[in-house]
Design a protein around this motif. Sequence first.
Motif, PDB file in Angstrom:
ATOM      1  N   UNK A  78       8.176  -5.625  -6.864  1.00 42.68           N
ATOM      2  CA  UNK A  78       8.815  -4.619  -6.012  1.00 42.68           C
ATOM      3  C   UNK A  78       7.826  -4.113  -4.957  1.00 42.68           C
ATOM      4  N   UNK A  79       6.583  -3.900  -5.385  1.00 43.97           N
ATOM      5  CA  UNK A  79       5.548  -3.423  -4.459  1.00 43.97           C
ATOM      6  C   UNK A  79       5.309  -4.476  -3.375  1.00 43.97           C
ATOM      7  N   UNK A  80       5.213  -5.736  -3.777  1.00 46.04           N
ATOM      8  CA  UNK A  80       4.964  -6.809  -2.805  1.00 46.04           C
ATOM      9  C   UNK A  80       6.084  -6.884  -1.770  1.00 46.04           C
ATOM     10  N   UNK A 126       2.497   3.742  -0.930  1.00 44.56           N
ATOM     11  CA  UNK A 126       1.716   3.991  -2.142  1.00 44.56           C
ATOM     12  C   UNK A 126       2.616   3.813  -3.361  1.00 44.56           C
ATOM     13  N   UNK A 127       2.057   3.241  -4.433  1.00 42.57           N
ATOM     14  CA  UNK A 127       2.763   3.178  -5.720  1.00 42.57           C
ATOM     15  C   UNK A 127       1.830   3.712  -6.806  1.00 42.57           C
ATOM     16  N   UNK A 128       2.401   4.397  -7.790  1.00 38.68           N
ATOM     17  CA  UNK A 128       1.623   5.040  -8.851  1.00 38.68           C
ATOM     18  C   UNK A 128       1.988   4.436 -10.206  1.00 38.68           C
ATOM     19  N   UNK A 140       2.463  -8.974  -8.216  1.00 42.70           N
ATOM     20  CA  UNK A 140       2.258  -8.999  -6.761  1.00 42.70           C
ATOM     21  C   UNK A 140       1.957 -10.428  -6.310  1.00 42.70           C
ATOM     22  N   UNK A 141       1.065 -11.087  -7.069  1.00 46.65           N
ATOM     23  CA  UNK A 141       0.691 -12.474  -6.716  1.00 46.65           C
ATOM     24  C   UNK A 141       1.895 -13.409  -6.838  1.00 46.65           C
TER      25      UNK A 141
END
Length: 143
Positions: free
Chosen positions: A139-141, A85-87, A26-27
């Motif tokens: 992908x989340x970012x 949301x991601x799990x 993410x960073x």
Amino acid sequence: MSKIAVVYWSGTGNTEAMANLIADGIKEAGAEVEVATSDCFGIDDVDNYEKIVLGCPSMGDEELEDSEFEPMYSSIKPKLNGKKVALFGSYGWGECDWMRDWESDAKDAGAVLISDEGLTVNETPEGEACDACKEYGKKIAQA
Ligand SMILES: Cc1cc2nc3c(=O)[nH]c(=O)nc-3n(C[C@H](O)[C@H](O)[C@H](O)COP(=O)(O)O)c2cc1C
């Protein structure tokens, strides 16, 4: 870009390692992330984040850990409606039924799953599994 929370429970450190690798991804993608254990997160925290990333290993008999994580998850569920949301989580000998059930449950709560399938890693993330965790973070970012 708004903040992302990575909230996890881990008994022996495998899901914790995944949490830290996902946060690294993410960073690297340029987003702001805060990592917390499930005992330090509650319903009042949800609105502070644009996206919530939840991690818990397969425990019991293909279930979420039931003393800390599941109660926290149940308590924040009403606020997951419409939330990105991601799990993720680590598992041992099973076939990831706990993750499939969790995905359905989160969707039923109205969560917008960033990935239809949560990220699962067998025991400790190593090699390609580490790369997969970082990619998941990116992908989340970008979602
Ligand atoms: C009490 C207990 C129950 C478990 N139940 C399952 C299970 O149903 N299915 C499975 O695949 N792994 C199961 N496991 C294995 C864990 O999911 C696996 O070791 C995982 O890597 C632990 O993650 P952690 O280090 O983040 O706690 C269980 C482990 C324990 C200690």
